[in-house]
Scaffold this active site. Structure first.
Site, PDB file in Angstrom:
ATOM      1  N   ASN A  88      39.511  96.497   4.833  1.00 28.17           N
ATOM      2  CA  ASN A  88      39.658  96.450   3.375  1.00 28.17           C
ATOM      3  C   ASN A  88      38.669  95.490   2.718  1.00 28.17           C
ATOM      4  O   ASN A  88      37.896  94.813   3.390  1.00 28.17           O
ATOM      5  CB  ASN A  88      41.105  96.097   3.005  1.00 28.17           C
ATOM      6  CG  ASN A  88      41.476  94.693   3.488  1.00 28.17           C
ATOM      7  OD1 ASN A  88      40.602  93.841   3.648  1.00 28.17           O
ATOM      8  ND2 ASN A  88      42.746  94.468   3.732  1.00 28.17           N
ATOM      9  N   ILE A  89      38.714  95.440   1.396  1.00 33.82           N
ATOM     10  CA  ILE A  89      37.704  94.676   0.655  1.00 33.82           C
ATOM     11  C   ILE A  89      37.728  93.185   0.984  1.00 33.82           C
ATOM     12  O   ILE A  89      36.698  92.534   0.916  1.00 33.82           O
ATOM     13  CB  ILE A  89      37.854  94.863  -0.876  1.00 33.82           C
ATOM     14  CG1 ILE A  89      39.253  94.470  -1.357  1.00 33.82           C
ATOM     15  CG2 ILE A  89      37.501  96.274  -1.302  1.00 33.82           C
ATOM     16  CD1 ILE A  89      39.353  94.340  -2.875  1.00 33.82           C
ATOM     17  N   TRP A 106      38.954 104.392  -4.233  1.00 31.37           N
ATOM     18  CA  TRP A 106      37.759 104.102  -5.037  1.00 31.37           C
ATOM     19  C   TRP A 106      36.771 103.175  -4.325  1.00 31.37           C
ATOM     20  O   TRP A 106      35.716 102.900  -4.861  1.00 31.37           O
ATOM     21  CB  TRP A 106      38.133 103.577  -6.431  1.00 31.37           C
ATOM     22  CG  TRP A 106      39.092 102.424  -6.462  1.00 31.37           C
ATOM     23  CD1 TRP A 106      39.150 101.376  -5.612  1.00 31.37           C
ATOM     24  CD2 TRP A 106      40.135 102.226  -7.427  1.00 31.37           C
ATOM     25  NE1 TRP A 106      40.158 100.530  -5.975  1.00 31.37           N
ATOM     26  CE2 TRP A 106      40.779 101.015  -7.095  1.00 31.37           C
ATOM     27  CE3 TRP A 106      40.584 102.949  -8.551  1.00 31.37           C
ATOM     28  CZ2 TRP A 106      41.841 100.510  -7.845  1.00 31.37           C
ATOM     29  CZ3 TRP A 106      41.633 102.440  -9.290  1.00 31.37           C
ATOM     30  CH2 TRP A 106      42.266 101.231  -8.929  1.00 31.37           C
ATOM     31  N   ASP A 107      37.102 102.691  -3.143  1.00 32.42           N
ATOM     32  CA  ASP A 107      36.137 101.868  -2.417  1.00 32.42           C
ATOM     33  C   ASP A 107      35.650 102.560  -1.136  1.00 32.42           C
ATOM     34  O   ASP A 107      34.583 103.131  -1.107  1.00 32.42           O
ATOM     35  CB  ASP A 107      36.760 100.514  -2.063  1.00 32.42           C
ATOM     36  CG  ASP A 107      37.033  99.685  -3.312  1.00 32.42           C
ATOM     37  OD1 ASP A 107      36.166  99.695  -4.190  1.00 32.42           O
ATOM     38  OD2 ASP A 107      38.104  99.065  -3.400  1.00 32.42           O
ATOM     39  N   ARG A 108      36.480 102.516  -0.113  1.00 32.40           N
ATOM     40  CA  ARG A 108      36.081 103.139   1.152  1.00 32.40           C
ATOM     41  C   ARG A 108      35.824 104.625   0.976  1.00 32.40           C
ATOM     42  O   ARG A 108      34.902 105.191   1.561  1.00 32.40           O
ATOM     43  CB  ARG A 108      37.180 102.917   2.197  1.00 32.40           C
ATOM     44  CG  ARG A 108      37.170 101.520   2.732  1.00 32.40           C
ATOM     45  CD  ARG A 108      38.401 101.239   3.527  1.00 32.40           C
ATOM     46  NE  ARG A 108      39.517 100.852   2.678  1.00 32.40           N
ATOM     47  CZ  ARG A 108      40.582 100.175   3.120  1.00 32.40           C
ATOM     48  NH1 ARG A 108      40.665  99.846   4.389  1.00 32.40           N
ATOM     49  NH2 ARG A 108      41.547  99.848   2.299  1.00 32.40           N
ATOM     50  N   ARG A 140      34.596  94.485  -8.713  1.00 26.67           N
ATOM     51  CA  ARG A 140      33.986  94.272  -7.406  1.00 26.67           C
ATOM     52  C   ARG A 140      32.780  93.347  -7.476  1.00 26.67           C
ATOM     53  O   ARG A 140      32.494  92.613  -6.541  1.00 26.67           O
ATOM     54  CB  ARG A 140      33.554  95.613  -6.796  1.00 26.67           C
ATOM     55  CG  ARG A 140      34.699  96.548  -6.439  1.00 26.67           C
ATOM     56  CD  ARG A 140      35.535  96.024  -5.290  1.00 26.67           C
ATOM     57  NE  ARG A 140      36.710  96.882  -5.084  1.00 26.67           N
ATOM     58  CZ  ARG A 140      37.910  96.620  -5.597  1.00 26.67           C
ATOM     59  NH1 ARG A 140      38.106  95.518  -6.319  1.00 26.67           N
ATOM     60  NH2 ARG A 140      38.933  97.440  -5.389  1.00 26.67           N
ATOM     61  N   CYS A 161      41.619 106.498   0.961  1.00 27.66           N
ATOM     62  CA  CYS A 161      41.927 105.212   1.578  1.00 27.66           C
ATOM     63  C   CYS A 161      43.206 104.761   0.903  1.00 27.66           C
ATOM     64  O   CYS A 161      44.190 105.492   0.939  1.00 27.66           O
ATOM     65  CB  CYS A 161      40.772 104.227   1.397  1.00 27.66           C
ATOM     66  SG  CYS A 161      40.054 104.186  -0.253  1.00 27.66           S
ATOM     67  N   SER A 162      43.217 103.618   0.248  1.00 29.20           N
ATOM     68  CA  SER A 162      44.423 103.263  -0.490  1.00 29.20           C
ATOM     69  C   SER A 162      44.339 103.822  -1.911  1.00 29.20           C
ATOM     70  O   SER A 162      45.038 104.757  -2.263  1.00 29.20           O
ATOM     71  CB  SER A 162      44.596 101.747  -0.528  1.00 29.20           C
ATOM     72  OG  SER A 162      44.803 101.272   0.790  1.00 29.20           O
TER      73      SER A 162
END
Lengths: 550, 651
Positions: free
Chosen positions: B267-268, B334-336, B376, B330-331
């Protein structure tokens, strides 16, 4: 001894060859006195693999039923696998390969049997003679002379017959100095920096011993290279600790009291088995595809290979810096002066001297600073990363040097006339070759083996235009400057061309290289065309004017 | 503030004295050196941290770390000034309102029309058309036209034709932040697609009929395949933990014909710490090889990069080789998810490997689908736990691919570095805010300029000379080894040690080849002109005087371009050694200088070409303070050549 005695099964059919990134091929395996030949006897796309026995580093065999498998690991780091049907055939072949790849007599080696299929334009054995080097030197300075003191290898068995020494030192003094230096390797000229007249000398350690023996002639010899009132630097390639320990065995280092004009700097470059271990660990890491990212980096780190690269480059840069930036003369030595000393002196020249970055100049450097200077190639390159023999004199000293050159080449991609392939080729031939160039441990042994008469020189082959073109760097633009490489860890990389050569797909990189060559070739063609047209136009215009004048 | 010293990080000896200015948008350091007046500009929005260190005899040191990996070390003589600067910078580096950002004051002197043209350069509808959509299976849906269903999605979303508004809305209610499955990439050749969403709110046993129908619809839109992959890019443990919070992942039993797959991308927070650790390694003063490799390994950065690449490769293979559609989440998706979808698209479609296509890709998978740029990349002052180098990782993945496929990309490394820079710079409006909705509310397009137009205008700088449209590497899918070729992933010093010029190769193959190509083009033109003239001359032996003058023009022009080839053969300070070099007797004063003078004295007797040498030395000094072009040095290089060249190079 006849090779035939060693070959019980000269030929086996239905052998399957496995190589990474290639499909398995079925074909026939033949053994000759010097080669292992595999030929896929397919009509459409016959494929042949020729492997010198001397290139084979180790061999393993195993059986599943009556199908034998032989894994051959080569000194150029390639690994191939042969499936040979029939237990007896397989055993015979394996034992033949084992025997043929470990012949202990030099004169049985392939170079003594190799007959070139090409026309010799220029004999490589006569290309880089010390006299020619000296002639170049006399055009810029008259402070040096060529001494034939070692004509019969009587003073120093690992030096060439002629060496360059300060003019003011006579042969008698040299003899005394030789007694004061390990293996009689008295200080000789390695490099003359035209830009400021500073020099780099190399030697072995002085034999001061525990009671601090001194030698007036030695002091006089190296002081003769200094300008009045100036100081010089002695770069000892051992740590101070190791240098001090050497005194107990009769060796030692130059004492400040006896060499007041010299400042000594210790740079620790590792030797022998530490380097060999490092190579073995590195190659192991490169061949192990099973582990994850973290393991790869930690194995790369644990091999210490890049640490050695950094140490060697740093010492070489230091030597170059003393000469070029500090305007001081330099003497480089370690213990014997045949390994780390040569790494430092030859790399410093690549940094300082644009000539060493040309193909011809680099060949001359290898001849001068490695072959003639007595780097024991035969001992050091007897085995490579896969051997189990662990002889204490085996060490990848020359490979480390080539790797350092590659690092500089990578940082200055337009300053070298040769390309990466040229360096890889030298690596291969140092370990196994059809040429006699890298046989023997010094000029003395080479002359006893009569290599120039009995074998072909690598340079005779390389310097033919058709071969040379493969080794030319299309980006080369002569650069007359000193080039200072970065030795920061971020700037040093694993030499993939050697260490990952057989276990990464190279197709896309090869394509890129080809593309690069084509871009430059096309440009050159256009230039030629434009020039031709310009000339034609100019001629026509003159014609016209003449007609007008008429 | 006057008399400020800018320290060179690599060698403590080198520093520049100058004046520090703070403006509304920049920190500017101007060197006192009367000749160069070298300036260092830092955007406030690039500042990631400011550190005031203990005061020393020389002054008060201030360490500024930037988001583009520049590290600036200043020494300010007065403690009070330093404190003032520190306080101001802390405020300036953390704006609270969008209006304070540079893009609202940045004016590249373009008129309104040019600005609008700039924003039109990348058009996502056009992009979906290029993919072949709408078609029999996919359509545009207006269900989110007022951001009514999902406020972080764009207004225009592409969904399977059989997915009715009821299904979409129902599915959105079963997904985190209502991010329902929507199309990211469609493969014309075999109808396989990549869709993206957030995690389902499945908890331990919850089901949603509409969501199941939605996935069914995605499968049906690819008639050639009887299942779809659902790829959860999280580590399994993380996904299971989410179940306790009523979220989680798809249960294969509830959905007909899905194959579920975890791909463990962290995760981030893990990524933020990993970058932090790697940057610490980059910042080490003179690390040993072991320090560096050990630190790099310990940071785990390359492991994370590889995980993202592996996910992308998995999806690209499913689509290209198996012809199976994939839903990625992902969750929050919007990221992974953005990383993985864009890597897969890049592998699949050569268009995204062109300059224009790459802009489209970032616009599609990142900007439009609500990647939270503001959070981010910390554009506005916010929660530091939201900050994470998500798009940096994607950009690095592209670089790693460029290293493995040198001919496959139309653009070069510089293009990537500049995009990274501008994601943080806030000089252009593209990456403002966290979603399309916020950008529309802020009227970003009317008030700021588009980065893509700026990059496009300078595209000549960003070309990869090895790229050729008809090259095999530019056709179709890039086939990567899924096998664990760890050694293929390398540390990117061009990015993370971007400002330490001394660490990089001193000569650039890319620049060299670009110069050659430029010259080639000129030669082609000249060839044509010469050919014409020749024909004319042969025909009507006339007007030779004009020909001659024009020809001379040409040749000078050509001379100029060849000089381009003799690129930076610049010797540089060999800093690591200076440190290890023993100091000489104190009587000699300033070591560098005296050594220099003495050298020259020696030279006078032996070397006629003295001028070149002294110049060369000064060039070395010049570069060590990171002069951008090293022009002074280049002049010396071939003082024999014509002066035009030197001027050209010094610019």
């Amino acid at each position: 001894m006849e090779f035939a005695e060693l070959i019980k099964t000269p030929r086996a059919d239905n052998v399957v060859l496995h190589r990474p990134f290639y499909l398995a091929v079925e074909g026939t395996l033949c053994l000759t006195g010097h080669h292992l030949i595999f030929s896929s006897r397919r009509q459409d796309n016959a494929e042949e693999l020729w492997l010198l026995h001397s290139n084979i580093d180790s061999i393993e065999k195993r059986f599943v039923g009556s199908l034998g498998t032989v894994v051959i690991k080569c000194k150029d780091l390639r690994i191939i696998q042969l499936d040979i049907p029939g237990m007896e055939e397989c055993l015979n072949i394996a034992s033949s390969i084992e025997a043929l790849s470990t012949l202990d007599s030099v004169t049985l080696m392939y170079p003594f049997f190799y007959r070139p299929m090409f026309e010799i334009v220029e004999d490589g054995w006569r290309c880089f003679l010390p006299d020619q080097e000296f002639e170049l030197l006399t055009s810029v300075t008259d402070e040096w002379r060529l001494s034939c003191i070692n004509k019969e290898f009587s003073v120093c068995s690992s030096y060439p017959p002629v060496v360059i020494v300060p003019k003011s030192i006579d042969d008698e003094a040299l003899r005394k100095v030789a007694l004061f230096r390990h293996g009689s390797r008295f200080p000789v000229l390695s490099y003359y920096h035209k830009k400021n007249g500073m020099v780099m000398m190399r030697s072995s350690q002085p034999l001061t011993g525990t009671n601090g023996r001194r030698c007036k002639e030695d002091e006089k010899l190296i002081n003769a290279t200094l300008r009045p009132g100036k100081r010089g630097y002695i770069i000892d390639t051992r740590s101070l600790n190791i240098a001090q320990q050497a005194r107990a065995k009769g060796g030692g280092f130059e004492q400040e009291a006896h060499y007041p004009q010299w400042r000594r700097i210790h740079k620790c470059i590792e030797r022998f088995n530490i380097l060999q271990e490092s190579l073995i660990k590195l190659v192991e890491a490169c061949n192990d595809q099973s582990h994850n990212m973290d393991r790869w980096l930690s194995k790369l780190e644990a091999s210490n290979w890049l640490t050695h690269i950094k140490e060697i480059l740093t010492a070489a840069c230091l030597a170059a810096q003393c000469i070029d930036r500090e305007g001081a003369s330099v003497l480089v030595h370690g213990t014997e002066g045949t390994d780390s000393t040569l790494q430092v002196t030859s790399l410093a020249q690549i940094i300082l001297d644009p000539r060493c970055r040309t193909i011809r100049g680099f060949e001359s450097l290898v001849v001068r600073e490695w072959l003639q200077a007595g780097h024991p190639f035969q001992q050091r390159c007897a085995q490579s990363a896969y051997s189990n023999s662990k002889q204490k004199w085996e060490a990848p000293v020359f490979l480390l040097f080539l790797d350092c050159v590659w690092q500089i080449l990578r940082q200055f991609p337009c300053s070298f006339e040769f390309n990466e392939q040229f360096l890889i080729m030298l690596f291969e031939h140092a370990y196994a070759s059809q040429f006699g160039t890298f046989l023997g441990n010094n000029e003395n042994e080479r002359s006893k083996l009569k290599l120039p008469q009995k074998t072909m020189s690598l340079w005779s082959w390389v310097n033919r235009p058709e071969e040379l073109s493969k080794f030319q760097n299309p980006l080369f633009e002569a650069n007359s400057l000193v080039i200072w490489p970065s030795v920061a860890p971020q700037s040093l990389q694993l030499w993939e061309g050697v260490f990952l050569r057989w276990n990464r797909p190279s197709k896309f990189l090869d394509e890129a290289h080809e593309e690069m060559i084509n871009i430059i070739k096309y440009n050159k063609e256009l230039q030629a065309k434009v020039n031709a047209l310009r000339r034609q136009l100019a001629e026509m215009e003159t014609d016209e004017r003449m007609q007008e004048n008429l | 503030v006057e008399n400020v010293r800018l320290l060179d990080r690599l060698s403590s000896k080198k520093s520049a004295l100058g004046t520090l200015y703070l403006t509304a948008t920049h920190v500017i350091f101007v060197e006192n050196d009367s000749e160069t007046h070298k300036e260092t500009w830092i955007l406030h929005s690039q500042i990631s941290s400011i550190e005031k260190q203990a005061t020393t005899a020389t002054g008060c040191p201030l360490l500024i770390r930037c988001k583009n990996f520049q590290v600036i070390q200043l020494v300010i003589p007065q403690e009070r000034d330093c404190h003032d600067v520190y306080i101001s910078l802390i405020r300036l580096a953390r704006p609270v309102k969008y209006e304070e950002l540079y893009c609202f004051s940045f004016n590249p002197k373009l008129d309104k029309e040019e600005r609008e043209q700039g924003w039109k350069l990348v058009d996502l509808n056009e992009e979906y058309n290029r993919m072949g959509i709408p078609n029999n299976y996919w359509q545009i849906s207006d269900v989110n036209r007022d951001y009514g269903v999902c406020d972080s999605y764009p207004t225009e979303v592409y969904v399977p034709k059989s997915a009715t508004a009821r299904i979409i809305v129902g599915s959105s209610k079963f997904r985190s932040r209502r991010r329902f499955p929507a199309l990211s990439y469609y493969c014309k050749d075999n109808n396989a697609s990549i869709c993206r969403s957030s995690q389902p709110l499945s908890g331990f046993s919850a089901r949603c009929l509409e969501d199941e129908q939605m996935l069914q619809a995605i499968r049906k839109s690819n008639p050639g395949s009887d299942f779809i992959y659902v790829v959860d890019t999280r580590p399994k443990l993380n996904a299971m933990a989410n179940r306790a919070a009523g979220k989680g992942y798809e249960n294969e039993d509830n959905y007909s014909n899905i194959k579920f797959q975890f791909i463990g991308i962290e995760n981030i927070h893990v990524m933020r710490n990993s970058l932090q650790k790697m940057l610490e390694v980059c910042e080490l003063k003179s690390p040993s090889m072991s320090d560096f490799l050990w630190g790099l390994e310990n940071s785990g950065w390359l492991k994370h990069i590889k995980a993202i690449m592996d996910a992308g490769i998995f999806i690209a293979k499913a689509v290209a080789e198996e012809g199976v559609s994939v839903l990625v989440h992902c969750s929050d998706g919007w990221d992974r998810t953005a990383q993985v979808c864009s890597v897969a698209s890049l592998l699949l479609d050569p268009y995204y490997r062109t300059m224009k296509g790459f802009m489209v890709l970032i616009e599609k998978d990142w900007v439009s689908f609500g990647h939270k740029f503001n959070h981010r990349y910390g554009n506005l002052d916010g929660d530091p736990k939201e900050i994470s180098p998500v798009i940096d990782q994607f950009i690095e993945c592209v670089w790693q691919l460029m290293e493995q496929f040198p001919c496959a990309f139309e653009f070069n490394e510089r293009f990537l570095i500049h995009i990274q820079h501008h994601i943080y710079s806030c000089q252009f409006g593209n990456f403002l805010c966290n979603s399309q909705k916020e950008r529309r509310e802020l009227k970003v397009q009317e008030r700021t300029y588009s980065l893509w137009a700026h990059l496009w205008k300078n595209r000549a700088d960003y070309l990869n000379p090895l790229y050729r449209e008809d090259h095999s590497q530019t056709q179709g899918t890039l086939h990567l080894q899924m096998a664990p070729c760890n050694f293929l992933y390398k540390f990117w010093s061009g990015m993370y040690n971007r400002f330490e010029k001394g660490l990089h190769p001193r000569q650039s193959v890319t620049d060299y080849l670009m110069a050659v190509k430029e010259e080639t083009q000129q030669l082609e033109e000249e060839l044509e002109v010469l050919g014409e003239r020749l024909a004319n001359l042969q025909k009507s032996q006339l007007n030779d005087s004009t020909v001659k003058s024009k020809q001379q023009d040409r040749s000078t022009q050509l001379g100029l371009s060849t000089s381009n080839n003799s690129l930076a053969n610049t010797p540089q300070e060999y800093s690591n050694d200076l440190k290890s070099f023993p100091s000489r007797s104190p009587s000699q004063g300033d070591e560098e200088d005296s050594a220099l003078i003495l050298t020259q004295d020696n030279l006078k007797s032996s070397d006629p070409d003295l001028s070149a040498n002294s110049d060369q030395e000064s060039g070395v000094e010049d570069l060590s303070c990171r002069s951008p072009s090293g022009g002074g040095c280049l002049q010396s290089e071939d003082s024999g050549k014509d002066s035009d060249e030197a001027v050209f190079l010094a610019v």
